[in-house]
Enzyme design. Structure first.
Site, short mmCIF file in Angstrom:
data_model
loop_
_atom_site.label_atom_id
_atom_site.label_comp_id
_atom_site.label_asym_id
_atom_site.label_seq_id
_atom_site.Cartn_x
_atom_site.Cartn_y
_atom_site.Cartn_z
N CYS A 75 0.81 -1.23 0.00
CA CYS A 75 0.00 0.00 0.00
C CYS A 75 0.84 1.27 0.00
CB CYS A 75 -0.94 -0.01 1.19
SG CYS A 75 -2.03 -1.45 1.17
N HIS A 98 -2.59 7.98 6.15
CA HIS A 98 -2.87 6.68 5.52
C HIS A 98 -4.26 6.23 5.95
CE1 HIS A 98 -1.87 3.01 3.49
NE2 HIS A 98 -2.06 2.29 4.58
N HIS A 147 -10.04 1.79 0.10
CA HIS A 147 -8.57 1.81 0.14
C HIS A 147 -8.02 1.21 -1.15
CE1 HIS A 147 -4.50 1.55 1.23
NE2 HIS A 147 -4.52 0.43 1.95
#
Length: 882
Positions: free
Chosen positions: A191, A326, A366
């Site tokens: 990620c 994040h 996400h």
């Protein structure tokens, strides 16, 4: 991106590594273009609206009408984790645009397709013609993980192709499609991938490896097996919502999409006149190292990566206003991130200016390997609008975060960016990977204008900072144009040209419709502000010309104002068919004599075109020297000139001067002849265009020819009437031809390197123009486009009528250089539009133009324009055929 439920172990904190020198500004990186395709947002404008309205694009399964059997997000499946942020039409692709065969497109990972289209859109947003990067020092850096489309293909019982699904091939395909010669780097850091890829792009620019860098990431949520694994690992939200920093946070929802940005060194972007969206001050990447577990976040490592990015940025932590966290909605990971961020960004921060924190994950889910670049794009859009979007679903602050003690606040409501008078807005963007990778970027605003190109209400740059400098467009160097014309001597051009092109007529009509919307939005904005829209429309024409690739299906709209532009766009939008134009292989310039002459011819060019003006002024100075009178006064029909344009003694040099100016003007837009031929004094201008005669020598020859014709027209002309022409020829230097010259009287062809003797010009003065012979000779040279050089569209139609129809070749495309004011071109009254109508004809005929020449002497800026309307269709392998 998440973590298993385990307590973090204490870790020794080593001293952060330091670069040799902190950033001083000389190596800052400019973001000059952006593009995205995300859930609920097909482009930047849609993403901005989604964020500002606080909406969520997370859905209970995919909403596309396609068959999603065996794919994550199948609405018909009983999967408890079918919630997600899904990109609409991820199964569709414009394979034709990129020259990819349907059978290949079907096996291509959708991430490759997203990267191709989004990269193209980012370059368009930057106002960069992708074709100009071919073979140059440009690189592409993209973050992407493992291919989930491989699982779809395998479930469908088909063979998995390596080229269609490898990450390295995804970025390699972008480099191949654009002809990029710099690095093509694929990074899989889970990620943190896209933010780490941006860091590599920044390093490439700072080290001088590339001059343009494309950085971003892409992700597609397709494999039920991968989704199941993440659920079993405790990463996914059972409630189907992502709630960062909230007491109800229970994990994230998977999302997909693509984001790309175009980067340049700041000094290069300023020198190129780029529209700079924001400036990257510093970036850093590190690894968590030893912690409680592989997937467990490490707070000290996160602190170090932020400190490293700030050190490279050369700014204090308290000077950063906002953190795009994040923030994946992890009950344990979010507190670790907030505490690490505030430990760094809280230093020296005044209590009344807390660090504002937000995350886009509740909006779109996400997107994993594309998360970092999506966060960067959100921040840049927010800076340009000076509005931090609200974070949805933040109702109950997490009790694991000491909010009352920390200098931080989540932006749960729309928040005006906290502007500081002596500096631009600044933000940090974080991305952390399940592999332990950490990445951070520090970015700041630039300029006082928003992303639409419309003036903002107030400054967001330091006090006194100017709008980014426009690029000045010099007149092209040319032998016949030596002295530049001062800007103050020029008037505004009477009309502009908007060139539009696509790879199909359907796409072209859709592009016209997008421009109508764009125009209406600008007209409304400028009307509300009371500003003049003309500069914005000129910038639009500039950007569309120099910042776009130009394809076969073409339309050129000549306009004076917003109303005439809208009329032209509306007509194109409703057009039945726009056939493809084939680029001519060989162009001939045909020079007329005194056909269609009119008082005032060339005056608009003299007022508004510096290249033409320079040629006309040189001719004026030479004519005054050897005739003692003003040639331009006669051409422009000014009172008291004492000249009559039907008198050959004036007409011949006037036509010659005008045609030489037109040749220089065509040269300034990149159109040069391979063949020249002409009639009467036009043949002298043809010889000058072919490099056989100098500008002033040709003018003297044209004047002597005119005097001879005037003498011969008188009753009882004396045999000595030719003496003046002979004396003039004696002082003229005749050089070998640089282009193929066809005689208008005999049809004789002089190839490059050949020369014509002076005797030819003595006979040419009295020999009649033989249209049929000249045209037949030109046709033998395989000319497929003819540009008429003269004051009116008079010779071109005669050439087309005389063109031989042998060997199946039709008449060439014909382009006129000038039109008498209020003349009709097709069904459009062109009025006095200067050179724009000629350039429009050339563009629609497929002739390649150097659009910079249409703006010589001006300073123009790149602006956001509608992107290419991809004509997508489904290319997909059904995972489980029904």
């Amino acid at each position: 991106s998440g973590e298993a439920d385990a307590a973090p172990a204490p870790a020794a904190r080593p001293e952060p590594a330091r670069p040799a020198e902190p950033g001083t500004g000389g190596d800052r990186i400019a973001i000059v273009g952006m593009a995205c395709r995300l859930p609920g947002a097909q482009d930047l404008a849609a993403f901005r609206r989604l964020l500002e309205e606080g909406r969520t694009a997370v859905t209970d399964g995919r909403r596309d009408p396609a068959d999603w059997n065996g794919v994550t997000g199948d609405p018909a499946a009983g999967d408890a984790y079918r919630h997600g942020g899904f990109v609409e039409g991820i199964d569709r692709f414009d394979a034709r645009f990129f020259g990819i065969r349907p059978i290949e497109a079907r096996t291509m990972d959708p991430r490759q397709r997203l990267l191709l289209e989004t990269t193209w859109q980012a370059l368009e947003d930057a106002g960069i013609d992708p074709g100009t990067l071919r073979g140059g020092r440009a690189g592409v850096y993209a973050g992407l993980g493992g291919s989930e489309y491989r699982d779809v293909i395998a479930l469908g019982g088909e063979e998995v192709g390596y080229l269609g699904n490898a990450g390295s091939v995804a970025v390699g395909r972008v480099a191949f499609a654009l002809g990029l010669s710099g690095p093509a780097t694929a990074l899989d850091m889970t990620c943190a991938s896209s933010l780490a890829a941006l860091h590599q792009a920044i390093v490439g620019l700072e080290r001088g490896e590339v001059d343009v860098a494309l950085g971003g990431g892409v992700h597609a949520v397709l494999s039920p097996g991968v989704t199941k694994f993440m659920a079993e690992l405790g990463l996914l939200s059972a409630s189907g919502r992502c709630r960062p920093f909230d007491a109800d946070a229970d994990g994230f929802v998977r999302g997909e999409g693509c984001g790309m940005v175009v980067l340049k060194r700041l000094a290069d972007a300023q020198g190129d006149g780029d529209r700079i969206r924001a400036v990257i001050r510093g970036s850093a990447v590190n690894q968590s190292g030893a912690s409680a577990g592989l997937t467990v976040p490490n707070g000290p490592a996160q602190e170090r990566v932020i400190e490293e990015a700030l050190f490279r940025a050369g700014i204090a932590p308290s000077e950063v206003d906002y953190l795009e966290a994040h923030g994946t909605g992890s009950a344990m990971g979010d507190p670790i991130e907030v505490h690490a961020a505030t430990k760094v960004y809280g230093r020296g921060r005044a209590p009344e200016r807390p660090l504002l924190i937000g995350s886009f994950k509740p909006n779109i889910g996400h997107p994993e390997s594309a998360a970092g670049v999506a966060g960067l794009i959100k921040v840049v859009l927010a800076m340009q609008q000076r509005l931090i979007p609200p974070q949805p679903d933040f109702r109950n602050p997490s009790p694991l975060i000491e909010w009352d003690e920390l200098p931080a606040r989540v932006t749960s409501q729309p928040t005006q960016w906290p502007l500081v008078p002596d500096r631009p807005p600044r933000a940090g963007i974080s991305a952390f990977g399940i592999s332990g990778a950490n990445a951070h970027v520090v970015v700041e605003g630039y300029g006082g204008f928003d992303g639409s190109g419309v003036p903002a209400a107030g400054p967001i740059a330091p006090a006194g900072a100017a709008r980014p400098a426009a690029v000045a467009v010099p007149a092209p160097a040319r032998e016949s144009v030596e002295d530049p014309v001062p800007d103050e001597a020029l008037a505004a051009r009477p009309a502009r040209l908007l060139p539009l092109s696509c790879k199909s007529d359907e796409a072209l009509r859709e592009l016209a419709a997008r421009y109508v919307t764009w125009l209406d939005e600008r007209v409304t904005a400028h009307s509300a502000q009371g500003g003049d829209i003309a500069p914005a429309l000129s910038d639009m024409a500039w950007t569309a010309g120099v910042g776009r690739s130009h394809f076969a299906h073409r339309a050129a709209i000549v306009f004076r104002d917003a109303q005439s532009l809208r009329e032209g766009l509306s007509a194109l939008r409703e057009a039945d068919d726009v056939p493809a134009a084939e680029a001519p292989a060989r162009i001939a310039f045909a020079f007329a004599d005194d056909l269609g002459r009119w008082a005032g011819m060339g005056e608009t060019l003299h007022r508004s075109e510096p290249v033409a003006r320079a040629v006309l002024e040189r001719c004026e100075a030479a004519f005054r020297e050897f005739e003692g009178a003003s040639l331009l006064e006669a051409m422009f029909g000014r009172a008291g000139s004492g000249a009559v344009l039907h008198d050959p003694a004036w007409t011949q040099p006037a036509i010659y001067a005008l045609e030489c100016a037109l040749v220089a003007l065509w040269s300034s837009v990149g159109v040069r002849p391979g063949v020249v031929f002409g009639q009467g004094s036009g043949e002298i201008a043809a010889a000058q265009a072919a490099g056989m005669i100098g500008l002033e020598d040709g003018l003297r020859l044209a004047a002597a020819r005119g005097q001879l014709l005037e003498a011969l027209s008188q009753v009882g002309a004396q045999p000595g009437a030719r003496v003046g022409l002979q004396e003039t020829l004696a002082g003229v230097e005749i050089s070998p031809a640089a282009a193929t010259f066809v005689s208008g009287t005999t049809g004789r062809t002089s190839r490059p390197g050949d020369a014509l003797e002076s005797d030819y010009w003595q006979g040419q003065a009295v020999e009649p123009f033989n249209l049929g012979v000249a045209v037949a000779a030109v046709a033998e040279l395989e000319v497929d486009a003819v540009v008429e050089i003269g004051p009116e569209a008079a010779l071109g139609p005669a050439i087309r009528d005389a063109w031989p129809r042998a060997a199946g070749r039709g008449a060439p495309a014909a382009v006129s250089s000038l039109h008498r004011p209020h003349a009709e071109v097709g069904e459009v009254a062109v009025g006095d539009v200067g050179f724009a109508a000629a350039a429009a004809q050339a563009f629609e005929a497929g002739i390649r133009l150097r659009f910079e020449g249409l703006f010589a002497g001006e300073a123009r800026r790149r602006v956001s324009l509608p992107g290419y309307p991809f004509q997508r269709r489904r290319f997909w392998i059904d995972a489980v055929p029904r």
